[in-house]
Design a protein around this motif. Structure first.
Motif, PDB file in Angstrom:
ATOM      1  N   PHE A 132      72.187  33.529  34.103  1.00 38.11           N
ATOM      2  CA  PHE A 132      72.834  34.015  32.892  1.00 38.11           C
ATOM      3  C   PHE A 132      71.910  35.026  32.237  1.00 38.11           C
ATOM      4  N   ALA A 133      72.473  36.157  31.822  1.00 39.56           N
ATOM      5  CA  ALA A 133      71.735  37.154  31.054  1.00 39.56           C
ATOM      6  C   ALA A 133      72.109  36.981  29.593  1.00 39.56           C
ATOM      7  N   GLN A 134      71.118  37.027  28.722  1.00 39.37           N
ATOM      8  CA  GLN A 134      71.354  36.971  27.280  1.00 39.37           C
ATOM      9  C   GLN A 134      70.718  38.202  26.657  1.00 39.37           C
ATOM     10  N   LEU A 135      71.522  38.923  25.884  1.00 41.10           N
ATOM     11  CA  LEU A 135      71.058  40.119  25.202  1.00 41.10           C
ATOM     12  C   LEU A 135      71.156  39.918  23.699  1.00 41.10           C
ATOM     13  N   THR A 136      70.039  40.093  23.006  1.00 40.10           N
ATOM     14  CA  THR A 136      70.032  40.025  21.550  1.00 40.10           C
ATOM     15  C   THR A 136      70.207  41.436  21.031  1.00 40.10           C
ATOM     16  N   CYS A 137      71.190  41.624  20.158  1.00 34.53           N
ATOM     17  CA  CYS A 137      71.525  42.945  19.640  1.00 34.53           C
ATOM     18  C   CYS A 137      71.460  42.956  18.123  1.00 34.53           C
TER      19      CYS A 137
END
Length: 193
Positions: A132-137
């Motif tokens: 799983f990739a998690q991107l904080t924006c």
């Protein structure tokens, strides 16, 4: 439903920190370790998502942000549930119930000048072939919100007053050979920080 490594705002490094071991450790962590993890995440996205482009990703995540907020303002649980993880949905359910308790029957929400900036990326392995990739924006925009009671009277906010808003959202997506071709594999909201 788990945040791999929640994003934290980095402390300002002063010039004096160049003179201490702790200062050099902080620089190493920030500029090499954290940046390396984010670049690794983006490389995994390039490998695991067909036709991945950073510009398209930002557009997709901005649209997802608008979709979720629009659904939340209308009280559309089904639309929210389609676009968030189970953990994030529990938070939205509570917010929708609190809204009703406070007498907010209807909301008008508007957004302008939406800008999305990637703050960090992380990858977690959940099975041999699945990650799983998690991107904080950081999402910056101008927004207005007006809440109405059952009689149609404004009880909070204003439709015309635009306010500068900055939020930090974490989006996640499954990666892996088996997930690329699967239906329903897309970015979802994992958390709001």
């Amino acid at each position: 439903g788990i945040l791999v490594e929640p994003w934290k705002k980095e402390e300002t490094l002063t010039w004096q920190s160049l003179l201490t071991v702790e200062g050099w450790r902080a620089r190493w962590q920030r500029y090499f370790v954290n940046t390396g993890k984010s670049l690794f995440t983006l490389s995994k996205c390039m490998q695991g998502i067909p036709n991945f482009k950073l510009r398209d990703l930002k557009v997709e995540l901005a649209q997802l942000y608008e979709t979720i907020n629009e659904a939340a303002s209308k009280g559309s649980r089904k639309k929210i549930e389609e676009n968030v993880t189970e953990k994030a949905m529990r938070v939205y359910k509570k917010e929708l119930m609190d809204r009703k308790k406070n007498g907010w029957e209807k909301l008008d929400w508007k957004v302008e000048d939406l800008k999305l900036e990637l703050m960090q990326g992380r990858v977690v392995q959940v099975a041999p072939e699945v990650q799983f990739a998690q991107l904080t924006c950081k999402i910056s925009s101008k927004q207005s919100l007006a809440a109405y009671d059952a009689s149609g009277n404004i009880v909070a906010g204003s439709v015309n007053d635009m306010t500068d808003v900055s939020e930090y959202w974490v989006f996640e997506r499954g990666l892996g050979k088996k997930l690329v071709t699967g239906s329903g594999i897309r970015w979802r909201l994992a958390a709001r920080l």
